[in-house]
Write a protein that holds these residues in place. Structure first.
Motif, PDB file in Angstrom:
ATOM      1  N   VAL A   1      30.534  38.969  47.811  1.00 50.85           N
ATOM      2  CA  VAL A   1      30.532  38.196  46.568  1.00 50.85           C
ATOM      3  C   VAL A   1      31.133  39.005  45.422  1.00 50.85           C
ATOM      4  N   PHE A   2      30.739  40.284  45.322  1.00 48.54           N
ATOM      5  CA  PHE A   2      31.207  41.119  44.216  1.00 48.54           C
ATOM      6  C   PHE A   2      32.609  41.670  44.447  1.00 48.54           C
ATOM      7  N   ASN A   3      33.186  41.380  45.606  1.00 52.47           N
ATOM      8  CA  ASN A   3      34.564  41.812  45.873  1.00 52.47           C
ATOM      9  C   ASN A   3      35.581  40.784  45.397  1.00 52.47           C
ATOM     10  N   SER A   4      35.103  39.686  44.846  1.00 49.66           N
ATOM     11  CA  SER A   4      35.998  38.658  44.302  1.00 49.66           C
ATOM     12  C   SER A   4      36.796  39.222  43.139  1.00 49.66           C
ATOM     13  N   ASN A   5      38.075  38.876  43.076  1.00 48.04           N
ATOM     14  CA  ASN A   5      38.931  39.378  41.990  1.00 48.04           C
ATOM     15  C   ASN A   5      38.436  38.899  40.630  1.00 48.04           C
TER      16      ASN A   5
ATOM     17  N   LEU B   1      23.984  37.941  36.137  1.00 43.30           N
ATOM     18  CA  LEU B   1      23.942  38.492  37.497  1.00 43.30           C
ATOM     19  C   LEU B   1      23.701  37.383  38.513  1.00 43.30           C
ATOM     20  N   LEU B   2      22.731  36.502  38.235  1.00 38.59           N
ATOM     21  CA  LEU B   2      22.408  35.441  39.192  1.00 38.59           C
ATOM     22  C   LEU B   2      23.557  34.456  39.371  1.00 38.59           C
ATOM     23  N   ARG B   3      24.279  34.172  38.303  1.00 36.77           N
ATOM     24  CA  ARG B   3      25.428  33.267  38.414  1.00 36.77           C
ATOM     25  C   ARG B   3      26.415  33.787  39.448  1.00 36.77           C
ATOM     26  N   ILE B   4      26.649  35.104  39.434  1.00 37.74           N
ATOM     27  CA  ILE B   4      27.577  35.698  40.401  1.00 37.74           C
ATOM     28  C   ILE B   4      26.970  35.688  41.801  1.00 37.74           C
ATOM     29  N   ALA B   5      25.723  36.127  41.917  1.00 40.88           N
ATOM     30  CA  ALA B   5      25.087  36.272  43.227  1.00 40.88           C
ATOM     31  C   ALA B   5      24.951  34.937  43.956  1.00 40.88           C
ATOM     32  N   PHE B   6      24.706  33.838  43.205  1.00 44.06           N
ATOM     33  CA  PHE B   6      24.446  32.553  43.852  1.00 44.06           C
ATOM     34  C   PHE B   6      25.681  31.664  43.949  1.00 44.06           C
ATOM     35  N   VAL B   7      26.844  32.175  43.545  1.00 44.09           N
ATOM     36  CA  VAL B   7      28.067  31.399  43.750  1.00 44.09           C
ATOM     37  C   VAL B   7      28.263  31.130  45.243  1.00 44.09           C
ATOM     38  N   ARG B   8      28.008  32.153  46.049  1.00 43.68           N
ATOM     39  CA  ARG B   8      28.032  32.024  47.514  1.00 43.68           C
ATOM     40  C   ARG B   8      26.766  32.683  48.033  1.00 43.68           C
ATOM     41  N   LYS B   9      25.656  31.955  47.982  1.00 42.29           N
ATOM     42  CA  LYS B   9      24.360  32.581  48.246  1.00 42.29           C
ATOM     43  C   LYS B   9      24.177  33.020  49.692  1.00 42.29           C
ATOM     44  N   ASN B  10      25.022  32.514  50.604  1.00 44.28           N
ATOM     45  CA  ASN B  10      24.909  32.902  52.009  1.00 44.28           C
ATOM     46  C   ASN B  10      25.785  34.098  52.362  1.00 44.28           C
TER      47      ASN B  10
ATOM     48  N   VAL C   1      35.350  38.241  39.748  1.00 46.57           N
ATOM     49  CA  VAL C   1      34.148  39.004  39.401  1.00 46.57           C
ATOM     50  C   VAL C   1      34.540  40.412  38.951  1.00 46.57           C
ATOM     51  N   LYS C   2      35.452  41.031  39.671  1.00 50.62           N
ATOM     52  CA  LYS C   2      35.863  42.395  39.314  1.00 50.62           C
ATOM     53  C   LYS C   2      36.536  42.433  37.938  1.00 50.62           C
ATOM     54  N   ARG C   3      37.336  41.409  37.626  1.00 53.47           N
ATOM     55  CA  ARG C   3      37.987  41.368  36.299  1.00 53.47           C
ATOM     56  C   ARG C   3      36.939  41.253  35.195  1.00 53.47           C
ATOM     57  N   LEU C   4      35.950  40.368  35.405  1.00 54.10           N
ATOM     58  CA  LEU C   4      34.900  40.184  34.401  1.00 54.10           C
ATOM     59  C   LEU C   4      34.109  41.468  34.190  1.00 54.10           C
ATOM     60  N   LEU C   5      33.686  42.103  35.273  1.00 53.69           N
ATOM     61  CA  LEU C   5      32.849  43.292  35.151  1.00 53.69           C
ATOM     62  C   LEU C   5      33.634  44.495  34.635  1.00 53.69           C
ATOM     63  N   GLU C   6      34.926  44.559  34.950  1.00 54.73           N
ATOM     64  CA  GLU C   6      35.733  45.647  34.406  1.00 54.73           C
ATOM     65  C   GLU C   6      35.881  45.502  32.894  1.00 54.73           C
ATOM     66  N   GLN C   7      36.087  44.271  32.435  1.00 57.73           N
ATOM     67  CA  GLN C   7      36.170  44.028  30.989  1.00 57.73           C
ATOM     68  C   GLN C   7      34.880  44.457  30.307  1.00 57.73           C
ATOM     69  N   ASN C   8      33.742  44.063  30.887  1.00 59.32           N
ATOM     70  CA  ASN C   8      32.445  44.442  30.320  1.00 59.32           C
ATOM     71  C   ASN C   8      32.242  45.953  30.351  1.00 59.32           C
TER      72      ASN C   8
ATOM     73  N   ILE D   1      37.208  49.626  39.416  1.00 60.13           N
ATOM     74  CA  ILE D   1      35.954  48.897  39.243  1.00 60.13           C
ATOM     75  C   ILE D   1      35.386  48.465  40.588  1.00 60.13           C
ATOM     76  N   GLY D   2      36.283  48.156  41.538  1.00 60.22           N
ATOM     77  CA  GLY D   2      35.820  47.753  42.866  1.00 60.22           C
ATOM     78  C   GLY D   2      35.049  48.857  43.560  1.00 60.22           C
ATOM     79  N   ASN D   3      35.565  50.083  43.474  1.00 61.44           N
ATOM     80  CA  ASN D   3      34.869  51.210  44.100  1.00 61.44           C
ATOM     81  C   ASN D   3      33.513  51.459  43.433  1.00 61.44           C
ATOM     82  N   LEU D   4      33.467  51.317  42.098  1.00 55.98           N
ATOM     83  CA  LEU D   4      32.208  51.531  41.382  1.00 55.98           C
ATOM     84  C   LEU D   4      31.173  50.477  41.790  1.00 55.98           C
ATOM     85  N   ILE D   5      31.599  49.223  41.870  1.00 57.31           N
ATOM     86  CA  ILE D   5      30.687  48.139  42.248  1.00 57.31           C
ATOM     87  C   ILE D   5      30.133  48.351  43.649  1.00 57.31           C
TER      88      ILE D   5
END
Length: 315
Positions: free
Chosen positions: A243-247, A228-237, A249-256, A274-278
């Motif tokens: 951040v979670f709207n990145s394609n 989770l932190l790896r994703i959140a701090f990729v663009r911490k500002n 990120v969405k591909r990774l989380l959809e696979q999981n 997956i985007g709507n769920l996130i």
């Protein structure tokens, strides 16, 4: 007279470089390999201060990484039951052995030769070390995930790295390293150490920190937490929504998510997004517009629980 004073200063510098304690300091021909992070702490006042901050006990087994020529090692041997010194350079191992040879301290010293990152850590009560700075990040997590628990660690790091360890939400140094470390331990900055206190002097300033692991640790899967932190701090500002709207990120989380559903015999709707769920999870937890740079540990725990409750995992 000026020449005499210069000579006296030179002798004092040589004594400081050798350190104090049983046996002679490093021989005049020894060359330190700065590529391996060999910057020997030569100031006996700082050596003593570090050892005192560790509050060592007579029954302690102490782990030291990168003992060098033993300036700090001999001070600890005088106070504890045993010091386990991990050293990669065989030449420095010889210097350390000569330092205590023929003294009562020799029987209290155990030397392990090799890469500490590739070895299992032994049992120890405290860790005190002037670390090779290039192994700082992997070593600190090897240390914090080590079991059984140790009481404390007093470690020398590059100043910038140390400031990230203790950084609080909102500060420029606050990062994934800050959150991960503070999840698992209490971290306090003890002192700054100037480069001229080392031989040879490094190009950076240094700091000493004290680390006390949280026992018991928080009931969190660390791999998933770090994911989770790896994703959140990729663009911490940026906001978490962005951040979670990145394609990627969405591909990774959809696979999981699909793996989770398959393992739990859950049916995925045909119109699933997956985007709507996130984005729904972020809105429901009220973190959609939050930014990682100002979020504390409790904030990230709530976000992680929000995702997990809907079947989204990060490992």
């Amino acid at each position: 007279m000026p020449k005499v004073k210069t000579k006296l200063r030179s002798r004092q510098q040589r004594r400081e470089a050798k350190g104090s304690g049983p046996g002679p300091g490093p021989g005049p021909g020894i060359r330190f390999n700065t590529g391996l992070g060999q910057h020997i702490l030569k100031n006996p006042l700082i050596v003593n201060n570090i050892v005192e901050k560790a509050a060592l006990r007579p029954t302690d087994v102490v782990l030291e990484v990168g003992p060098g020529t033993g300036n700090m090692t001999v001070k600890m041997l005088e106070k504890v039951k045993k010091v386990i010194a991990c050293e990669l350079d065989i030449k420095l191992v010889g210097e350390l052995q000569k330092r205590v040879q023929g003294t009562p301290l020799a029987s209290k010293l155990e030397i392990k030769i090799g890469d500490v990152l590739k070895s299992d850590l032994p049992f120890f009560d405290a860790c005190v070390a002037n670390l090779p700075y290039q192994i700082s990040s992997p070593f600190i997590f090897k240390l914090l995930l080590h079991r059984p628990f140790f009481r404390c660690a007093v470690l020398m790091f590059q100043k910038e790295f140390a400031l990230r360890l203790v950084a609080r939400p909102g500060s420029p140094q606050y990062c994934r390293l800050s959150v991960n470390t503070q999840l698992l331990a209490r971290v306090d900055h003890l002192m700054k150490v100037g480069r001229n206190n080392f031989k040879p002097p490094p190009k950076v300033e240094s700091s000493v920190v004290r680390i006390e692991p949280k026992n018991p640790p928080p009931p969190i899967n660390f791999q998933e937490w770090d994911g989770l932190l790896r994703i959140a701090f990729v663009r911490k500002n940026k906001t978490l929504s962005a951040v979670f709207n990145s394609n990627a990120v969405k591909r990774l989380l959809e696979q999981n998510y699909r793996i989770h559903c398959s393992q739990n015999n859950l049916k995925i709707p045909e119109n699933f997004s997956i985007g709507n769920l996130i984005q729904g999870i972020l809105r429901d937890t009220s973190y959609s517009e939050k930014r990682a740079r100002v979020m504390d540990i409790d904030d990230f725990i709530r976000v992680l629980h929000g995702f997990n409750a809907e079947g989204i995992h990060f490992s």
